[in-house]
Design a protein around this motif. Structure first.
Motif, mmCIF file in Angstrom:
data_model
loop_
_atom_site.group_PDB
_atom_site.id
_atom_site.type_symbol
_atom_site.label_atom_id
_atom_site.label_comp_id
_atom_site.label_asym_id
_atom_site.label_seq_id
_atom_site.Cartn_x
_atom_site.Cartn_y
_atom_site.Cartn_z
ATOM 1 N N PHE A 1 73.431 1.650 57.516
ATOM 2 C CA PHE A 1 72.887 0.933 58.668
ATOM 3 C C PHE A 1 73.778 1.120 59.892
ATOM 4 O O PHE A 1 73.288 1.378 60.995
ATOM 5 N N LEU A 2 75.085 1.000 59.672
ATOM 6 C CA LEU A 2 76.001 1.185 60.803
ATOM 7 C C LEU A 2 75.871 2.600 61.368
ATOM 8 O O LEU A 2 75.964 2.818 62.578
ATOM 9 N N LEU A 3 75.630 3.567 60.472
ATOM 10 C CA LEU A 3 75.469 4.950 60.923
ATOM 11 C C LEU A 3 74.232 5.109 61.808
ATOM 12 O O LEU A 3 74.148 6.039 62.601
ATOM 13 N N ALA A 4 73.264 4.226 61.651
ATOM 14 C CA ALA A 4 72.094 4.306 62.522
ATOM 15 C C ALA A 4 72.346 3.604 63.839
ATOM 16 O O ALA A 4 71.843 4.022 64.879
ATOM 17 N N LEU B 1 69.301 16.049 65.130
ATOM 18 C CA LEU B 1 67.964 15.980 64.535
ATOM 19 C C LEU B 1 67.899 14.860 63.510
ATOM 20 O O LEU B 1 66.922 14.109 63.442
ATOM 21 N N ALA B 2 68.957 14.742 62.704
ATOM 22 C CA ALA B 2 68.984 13.709 61.665
ATOM 23 C C ALA B 2 68.880 12.335 62.300
ATOM 24 O O ALA B 2 68.144 11.462 61.809
ATOM 25 N N VAL B 3 69.605 12.140 63.398
ATOM 26 C CA VAL B 3 69.518 10.849 64.084
ATOM 27 C C VAL B 3 68.089 10.589 64.538
ATOM 28 O O VAL B 3 67.580 9.481 64.452
ATOM 29 N N MET B 4 67.422 11.661 64.996
ATOM 30 C CA MET B 4 66.075 11.464 65.527
ATOM 31 C C MET B 4 65.048 11.187 64.434
ATOM 32 O O MET B 4 64.030 10.549 64.705
ATOM 33 N N ILE B 5 65.294 11.669 63.215
ATOM 34 C CA ILE B 5 64.301 11.399 62.173
ATOM 35 C C ILE B 5 64.633 10.129 61.397
ATOM 36 O O ILE B 5 63.831 9.691 60.570
ATOM 37 N N LEU B 6 65.800 9.526 61.657
ATOM 38 C CA LEU B 6 66.136 8.275 60.963
ATOM 39 C C LEU B 6 65.041 7.217 61.105
ATOM 40 O O LEU B 6 64.585 6.670 60.103
ATOM 41 N N LEU C 1 67.452 16.990 57.219
ATOM 42 C CA LEU C 1 66.876 16.133 56.190
ATOM 43 C C LEU C 1 67.932 15.726 55.168
ATOM 44 O O LEU C 1 67.984 14.574 54.726
ATOM 45 N N VAL C 2 68.781 16.689 54.790
ATOM 46 C CA VAL C 2 69.829 16.391 53.818
ATOM 47 C C VAL C 2 70.766 15.310 54.365
ATOM 48 O O VAL C 2 71.193 14.407 53.652
ATOM 49 N N ILE C 3 71.059 15.409 55.672
ATOM 50 C CA ILE C 3 71.928 14.396 56.265
ATOM 51 C C ILE C 3 71.169 13.092 56.481
ATOM 52 O O ILE C 3 71.664 12.003 56.183
ATOM 53 N N GLY C 4 69.955 13.217 57.005
ATOM 54 C CA GLY C 4 69.270 12.030 57.497
ATOM 55 C C GLY C 4 68.556 11.206 56.443
ATOM 56 O O GLY C 4 68.584 9.980 56.500
ATOM 57 N N ALA C 5 67.909 11.881 55.478
ATOM 58 C CA ALA C 5 67.051 11.133 54.564
ATOM 59 C C ALA C 5 67.813 10.077 53.749
ATOM 60 O O ALA C 5 67.365 8.924 53.685
ATOM 61 N N PRO C 6 68.968 10.412 53.133
ATOM 62 C CA PRO C 6 69.670 9.360 52.375
ATOM 63 C C PRO C 6 70.076 8.189 53.260
ATOM 64 O O PRO C 6 69.938 7.030 52.860
ATOM 65 N N ILE C 7 70.538 8.504 54.473
ATOM 66 C CA ILE C 7 70.944 7.418 55.370
ATOM 67 C C ILE C 7 69.738 6.558 55.721
ATOM 68 O O ILE C 7 69.805 5.326 55.711
ATOM 69 N N ALA C 8 68.608 7.219 56.002
ATOM 70 C CA ALA C 8 67.418 6.462 56.386
ATOM 71 C C ALA C 8 66.966 5.554 55.256
ATOM 72 O O ALA C 8 66.580 4.404 55.483
ATOM 73 N N ILE C 9 67.034 6.066 54.024
ATOM 74 C CA ILE C 9 66.617 5.234 52.896
ATOM 75 C C ILE C 9 67.599 4.080 52.720
ATOM 76 O O ILE C 9 67.208 2.947 52.411
ATOM 77 N N LEU D 1 60.388 15.291 58.056
ATOM 78 C CA LEU D 1 60.525 16.750 58.146
ATOM 79 C C LEU D 1 59.592 17.300 59.219
ATOM 80 O O LEU D 1 59.970 18.156 60.021
ATOM 81 N N GLY D 2 58.360 16.767 59.247
ATOM 82 C CA GLY D 2 57.413 17.205 60.260
ATOM 83 C C GLY D 2 57.946 16.968 61.654
ATOM 84 O O GLY D 2 57.805 17.804 62.549
ATOM 85 N N ARG D 3 58.577 15.825 61.826
ATOM 86 C CA ARG D 3 59.159 15.517 63.139
ATOM 87 C C ARG D 3 60.288 16.490 63.456
ATOM 88 O O ARG D 3 60.385 16.998 64.579
ATOM 89 N N ALA D 4 61.121 16.761 62.462
ATOM 90 C CA ALA D 4 62.276 17.627 62.705
ATOM 91 C C ALA D 4 61.835 19.053 63.028
ATOM 92 O O ALA D 4 62.431 19.722 63.865
ATOM 93 N N LEU D 5 60.773 19.509 62.373
ATOM 94 C CA LEU D 5 60.321 20.888 62.586
ATOM 95 C C LEU D 5 59.956 21.140 64.039
ATOM 96 O O LEU D 5 60.252 22.187 64.598
ATOM 97 N N GLY D 6 59.302 20.147 64.658
ATOM 98 C CA GLY D 6 58.794 20.372 65.995
ATOM 99 C C GLY D 6 59.750 19.949 67.086
ATOM 100 O O GLY D 6 59.444 20.084 68.256
#
Lengths: 369, 383
Positions: free
Chosen positions: A95-98, B203-208, B115-123, B261-266
């Motif tokens: 969360f902090l990372l976001a 990109l990862a920040v943007m797909i979070l 995605l590898v960076i962003g998806a785990p953080i987003a979850i 992923l769709g967001r990141a692609l474009g």
């Protein structure tokens, strides 16, 4: 079972005052906080010796903390609880990372752009002016052309997509039968449309107008078309949700009084859902106003003031921010500065739109319940 | 509820069959087409709303059609002999496919790293807001994360230049020194930070926000009883999440990730501003100048300087991007639609208007189902 045996082992080792059986085998209350502080201090000391680096310090402290709390919990409690604590910490870190990028972005944009943001920047047209007499290029920083362009292009896009979006939502909710072929197709296509990359929307508008008008068909209107492609699905989705929230009893009461469907929708359903619809529309506008790529493709960019939506390239704030950085003029520093000014202005507009949307939602929300 | 249904059963068809009504009373055809007593305003309004729905189909078809028409000349052209294609951004390629191939690779590669960076953080964020954060502030925290989606991409791009590039430099050096034998970390590390890694982080920040808002919504729909049963059996919170929440939300997480992923692609601007690319197949993520280029960024960079035929070549690459992101979205939506355990409330709600989801007496349930997801739903819309 494990707790009991562990407790008996503990009490066997150190016979002391009688322990609270519910509190044994658990870490004291603020252990996590202490471990965190410890990790920060240790890593801070290590980094001070080697040269300080904020990102590295936080990163390594976090790892040290995870290892520390895991080990401590595994020893005092058990492995399951240790894993639980580690996961809890990881989730908080996620969360902090976001939040960090959000804060960092806003702080950076404000810090970089605030110096640029004054009345002159807003009220005058910026760019390079070539004086044939002295052969000198004077550069003024200003964003008036971009502000006007942004408002006109986004306004036109909103004019086109809001009616289509709301009417489609009305069709889906009020007219279409659930499971009907048409309704399912439209819902699906709206979903698909949400996924169109913004640059593809720009390319579409460009090729559409290239075929209709000619090869150099850059215009603000073309950019509006591109933005509409992106905006329509957002409007449809939010309006659809809002219309579905309108209680069915209201519609039935209206029908029971013999009111026609048209009047029911216009006089009963839409007013009830109005706050939500406005919120959704505001958010949709906030979403597309920051789009760079499609406008860049369709309206190109210019330093000249052009308020005519239907001919010639038009400048907008996001494109000004992009070109100011990627294709700077002779005075690179000034170009970059105006890029940041435009970015800050853009963020301000988006934030204001978001706040308005929230306020409308907050004020009118209870009505729908 | 039951009274309202009855009223529609008896009085409904006479005045208003179009709402559908319970199965028995459904008119033979739908949607106001067979209105007995429809007034002109009614018919016009229905025409307008039906027309808008058709317009959406037309627009989507037009997007594909115009791109194909405009891109065809460049796709079919002979790239080796055509002087127009042999200079500028498109020079040195045997044909369209050898031009677009590396770009497709770059697009997929950058998105995959993001995605590898962003998806785990987003979850993790979604879990934090749905299960860990104090109830009272969870809504506010969710709004904060959604605010990330409101920040224009160009601002993230500028931020990436100023903040992320220097921030990653020590990491790049360290990775290159210590793990340089791994192919993706190979090569001379960039001194400016214009690497595909920096682009992918932005990109990862943007797909979070998109991944986390969808996952959060699904986590919140986990049946309360499943969770409480797990806790009652002595599970820790993590075990409860692993045993009750994740199995329930699995397909939802997958589709949320695919939408991300769709967001990141474009995504265009972050990549166009940050990385210094070359067109070619490369897995190196720490170097500059030999990064893979993405389709979107390539278009944005070369469009202003391209000649007419080169522009058509760029349109062709845009068409490929369109096809790829359509495919990703199709798959994501397909998973959403097929997954019954993932989001039963959603699909039911989508399929049927509120009162028909539940038979007689279901007003309370239907009402509750509505009131609850409404809040996250509206927030999710921003994403």
């Amino acid at each position: 079972m494990t707790v009991l045996s562990r407790q008996s082992r503990l009490t066997g080792k150190e016979p002391g005052p009688i322990r609270n059986t519910l509190a044994t085998g658990a870490l004291p209350r603020f252990t996590e906080l202490y471990v965190l502080l410890g990790a920060l201090v240790i890593m801070g000391g290590a980094f001070l010796l080697m040269g300080f680096n904020l990102g590295g310090w936080l990163f390594l402290s976090a790892i040290l903390y995870l290892v520390g709390i895991g080990a401590l919990s595994a020893v005092v409690e058990n492995r399951r609880k240790a894993l639980d604590r580690i996961v809890r910490s990881l989730v908080v870190i996620a969360f902090l990372l976001a939040i960090a990028p959000l804060v960092s972005t806003l702080v950076t944009v404000t810090a970089k752009g605030i110096g640029e943001l004054n009345w002159g920047f807003i009220s005058q047209t910026g760019g390079a002016v070539f004086d044939p007499a002295t052969l000198k290029v004077t550069i003024t920083t200003g964003a008036l052309q971009a502000i006007v362009g942004t408002l006109e292009i986004t306004g036109m896009a909103a004019l086109m997509s809001i009616p289509i979006g709301i009417l489609t939502a009305i069709y889906l909710v009020e007219y279409a039968r659930p499971g009907q072929w048409m309704a399912r197709t439209v819902t699906f296509l709206v979903d698909v449309m949400t996924g169109i990359p913004s640059i593809v929307a720009g390319l579409f508008a460009f090729s559409l107008f290239a075929l209709l008008v000619g090869p150099k068909a850059f215009s603000g209107f073309s950019a509006s078309v591109a933005l509409s492609v992106l905006m329509i699905p957002i409007v449809v989705r939010s309006c659809e949700e809002m219309l579905r929230l309108v209680p069915h009893d209201l519609r039935e009461a209206s029908f029971a009084l013999g009111v026609s469907r048209f009047s029911t929708i216009v006089k009963i359903v839409l007013p009830t859902a109005l706050a939500g619809i406005i919120t959704g529309v505001m958010l949709a506008i906030a979403r597309v106003i920051g789009e760079t790529a499609p406008i860049f493709m369709a309206a190109s960019f210019t330093d000249n003031f052009n308020a005519n939506l239907f001919s010639g390239p038009m400048q907008t704030l996001p494109v000004l921010a992009y070109t100011g950085y990627k294709f700077p003029g002779q005075d690179i520093a000034a170009s970059n500065a105006s890029a940041w000014g435009a970015a800050l202005l853009l963020v301000l507009i988006v934030v204001v739109l978001n706040i308005i949307a929230r306020v409308i939602a907050r004020i009118f929300a209870p009505k729908t319940r | 509820m039951s009274t309202s249904i009855r009223s529609r059963e008896t009085g409904g068809p006479a005045t208003e069959p179009a709402t559908g009504g319970p199965t028995g009373a459904r008119p033979p055809r739908g949607a106001g087409t067979v209105r007995v007593k429809s007034r002109p305003a009614d018919r016009i309004f229905f025409g307008l709303s039906f027309g808008s729905a058709v317009a959406i189909m037309v627009i989507l078809a037009a997007v594909a059609l115009f791109l194909i028409i405009q891109a065809m000349p460049a796709i079919l052209a002979n790239w080796q002999s055509n002087p127009d294609l042999n200079e500028g951004p498109t020079s040195g390629f045997a044909n369209f496919w050898s031009y677009v191939g590396p770009l497709i690779w770059g697009t997929l590669w950058a998105s995959a790293i993001a995605l590898v960076i962003g998806a785990p953080i987003a979850i993790g964020i979604a879990l934090f807001i749905s299960h860990y954060a104090p109830r009272r502030i969870a809504g506010v925290l969710g709004y904060l994360v959604d605010l990330l989606a409101a920040v224009p991409s160009i601002v993230f791009g500028l931020w990436g230049i100023i903040v992320i590039r220097p921030l990653l430099l020590p990491l790049t050096d360290w990775l290159s020194d210590n793990l340089g034998w791994i192919p993706i970390f190979a090569g001379a590390p960039s001194s400016t930070g214009s690497t595909i890694l920096a682009g992918a982080v932005v990109l990862a920040v943007m797909i979070l926000p998109i991944i986390s808002s969808i996952s959060r919504e699904i986590f919140l729909q986990t049946p309360r009883l499943h969770e409480e049963a797990a806790l009652a059996l002595g599970a820790t919170k993590w075990e409860m999440i692993r045993m009750a929440v994740f199995p329930y939300a699995r397909s939802g997480i997958v589709s949320a990730t695919l939408l991300g992923l769709g967001r990141a692609l474009g995504e265009t601007m972050a990549i166009a501003l940050i990385i210094s690319p070359s067109i070619g197949f490369s897995v190196k993520i720490l170097t500059e100048g030999s990064n893979s280029q993405t389709i979107a960024a390539n278009i944005a960079l070369n469009f202003p300087i391209a000649t007419s035929l080169q522009r058509e070549a760029l349109l062709g690459t845009g068409l490929m991007l369109f096809v790829i992101s359509l495919a990703v979205n199709f798959v994501a939506r397909g998973i959403v639609a097929r997954s019954t355990p993932g989001r039963p409330k959603r699909t039911k709600r989508r399929a049927a208007p509120p009162d028909q989801g539940a038979p007689a007496g279901g007003a309370m349930i239907a009402g509750a189902a509505f009131a609850e997801p409404a809040a996250p739903e509206t927030k999710g819309l921003q994403a």
